[in-house]
Scaffold this active site. Structure first.
Site, short mmCIF file in Angstrom:
data_model
loop_
_atom_site.label_atom_id
_atom_site.label_comp_id
_atom_site.label_asym_id
_atom_site.label_seq_id
_atom_site.Cartn_x
_atom_site.Cartn_y
_atom_site.Cartn_z
N ARG A 45 -9.82 -46.76 -12.86
CA ARG A 45 -9.94 -48.08 -13.51
C ARG A 45 -11.19 -48.84 -13.08
NH1 ARG A 45 -5.33 -51.82 -10.54
NH2 ARG A 45 -5.70 -51.12 -8.41
N HIS A 79 -0.90 -48.93 -16.89
CA HIS A 79 -0.34 -50.07 -16.14
C HIS A 79 -0.40 -51.33 -17.02
CE1 HIS A 79 0.02 -53.11 -13.03
NE2 HIS A 79 -0.06 -52.24 -12.04
N ASP A 88 9.33 -55.32 -8.46
CA ASP A 88 8.39 -54.21 -8.32
C ASP A 88 9.22 -52.94 -8.12
OD1 ASP A 88 6.25 -52.58 -7.89
OD2 ASP A 88 5.43 -53.66 -6.17
N GLU A 125 5.20 -50.21 -17.19
CA GLU A 125 4.19 -49.17 -17.08
C GLU A 125 4.80 -47.80 -17.33
OE1 GLU A 125 2.45 -49.73 -13.15
OE2 GLU A 125 3.07 -51.83 -13.21
N ARG A 140 -7.84 -57.98 -14.29
CA ARG A 140 -6.43 -58.38 -14.20
C ARG A 140 -5.84 -58.59 -15.59
NH1 ARG A 140 -3.37 -57.05 -10.56
NH2 ARG A 140 -4.76 -57.90 -8.95
C1 BG6 Z 1 2.21 -52.14 -9.68
C2 BG6 Z 1 2.71 -51.81 -8.31
O1 BG6 Z 1 2.23 -51.01 -10.46
O2 BG6 Z 1 0.88 -52.64 -9.59
C3 BG6 Z 1 2.63 -53.05 -7.45
O3 BG6 Z 1 4.04 -51.33 -8.39
C4 BG6 Z 1 1.21 -53.61 -7.44
O4 BG6 Z 1 3.07 -52.76 -6.13
C5 BG6 Z 1 0.77 -53.84 -8.87
O5 BG6 Z 1 1.17 -54.82 -6.70
C6 BG6 Z 1 -0.65 -54.39 -9.02
O6 BG6 Z 1 -1.57 -53.59 -8.40
P1 BG6 Z 1 -3.08 -54.00 -8.36
O7 BG6 Z 1 -3.73 -52.98 -7.46
O8 BG6 Z 1 -3.60 -53.95 -9.76
O9 BG6 Z 1 -3.13 -55.42 -7.83
#
Ligand code: BG6
Length: 304
Positions: free
Chosen positions: A102, A172, A216, A275, A76
């Site tokens: 990932r 991301h 989002d 992103e 995260r």
């Molecule tokens: C974003 C999406 O890019 O990533 C969201 O638009 C999503 O909808 C977020 O919740 C996080 O995704 P993840 O899979 O890393 O929890």
């Protein structure tokens, strides 16, 4: 053969007083870079950059205080790589959101100290029966990173098959902000967007983006630099990109962050994902033998 062992990686790819590989929780291995311009760390699993801070400056990339390092799990924060699709898979609900890149092992394939003192690292995804079950198209995926006074990342997809392939991808990136409620994102004025928080409604951005609740959004026709203005940390983060005509802006806000469990206490106030993507209708079609580059350069300017 895949090499995920820190001692073997140090012997082959370590650079004394510049780059070393360390064992991290969960059996992961992390490349630690410290050069004249910056420090950075990159988990070999997922080729997941976890930190980058220019010398004598605050971190630019946000990593959750509650980030968990574990085999097969996404970390995260940092720069997760979404590939070969963005968001949910188009037809297979059981395939992982944002693809598998990932969470799978990658190989280190090159490291170099550049003439200007920056560090270049190249990683290549390791395909397996599990990845081929979700993505049967012969292809290669590499990421080239240059850790210096700026951070440059080039995600390169090569189509090694005899048919065209279509890829969705994203860097991301979680950026560190002093207080997301005071941050502004410039560069998206006039772009149409898909508002995922409003059932996928189509809207159009007017002016800069501010965050006062869950956000989002997939911005389309977005090729200009995005700039995060941060009056609290008194800086501006510039996101230059190529090979991407869409951008996603995401902050989960309070309730979603609590459900996620790994965003950390008040983490949502200090992160903002901007992103660089090929998302929704913006996908990369790659001819046989061709390549697609998703390239970004992150830089920081002081705000007076
Ligand atoms: C974003 C999406 O890019 O990533 C969201 O638009 C999503 O909808 C977020 O919740 C996080 O995704 P993840 O899979 O890393 O929890």
């Amino acid at each position: 053969m895949s090499m995920q062992d820190s001692a073997a990686l140090n012997a082959r790819y370590g650079i004394p007083e510049h780059l070393s590989f360390k064992d991290a929780p969960g059996g992961l291995v992390v490349a630690e870079v410290s050069n004249a311009h910056a420090t950075a760390s990159i988990a070999v699993q997922g080729a997941h950059l976890m930190s980058w801070a220019p010398k004598d400056a605050l971190p630019v990339i946000w990593l959750s205080k509650d980030a968990k390092l574990a085999p097969g799990k996404s970390i995260r924060g940092g720069v997760p790589i979404c590939w070969p699709w963005f968001g949910p898979h188009a037809t297979e609900a059981k395939f992982p959101g944002h693809g598998f890149a990932r969470t799978v092992p990658w190989d280190v394939v090159d490291t170099q100290k550049l003439g200007n003192g920056a560090t270049r690292l190249v990683f290549r995804i390791v395909h397996s029966d599990a990845t081929r079950a979700q993505w049967p198209h012969p292809s290669e995926l590499e990421i080239h990173m240059v850790v210096g006074p700026t951070l440059e990342i080039d995600l390169v997809t090569r189509n090694t098959s005899s048919a065209a392939i279509t890829v969705g991808d994203a860097l991301h990136t979680y950026f560190e902000v002093g207080d997301v409620r005071q941050a502004k994102v410039h560069g998206l004025d006039g772009c149409p967007y898909i508002d995922k928080v409003d059932g996928g409604a189509r809207k159009q951005q007017s002016g800069s983006v501010t965050i006062a609740g869950e956000v989002d959004r997939i911005y389309l026709n977005s090729t200009a630099d995005c700039i995060i203005d941060d009056p609290v940390l008194k800086r501006r983060i510039r996101i230059a990109k190529q090979g991407s005509a869409s951008s996603v802006v995401w902050n989960p806000w309070i309730e979603k962050a609590e459900k996620m469990g790994d965003l950390g206490k008040d983490g949502y106030l200090h992160m903002l994902c901007v992103e660089s993507t090929n998302a929704d209708t913006d996908v990369a079609s790659i001819a046989p033998g061709g390549e697609h580059h998703l390239w970004v350069r992150y830089s920081v300017e002081a705000l007076s």
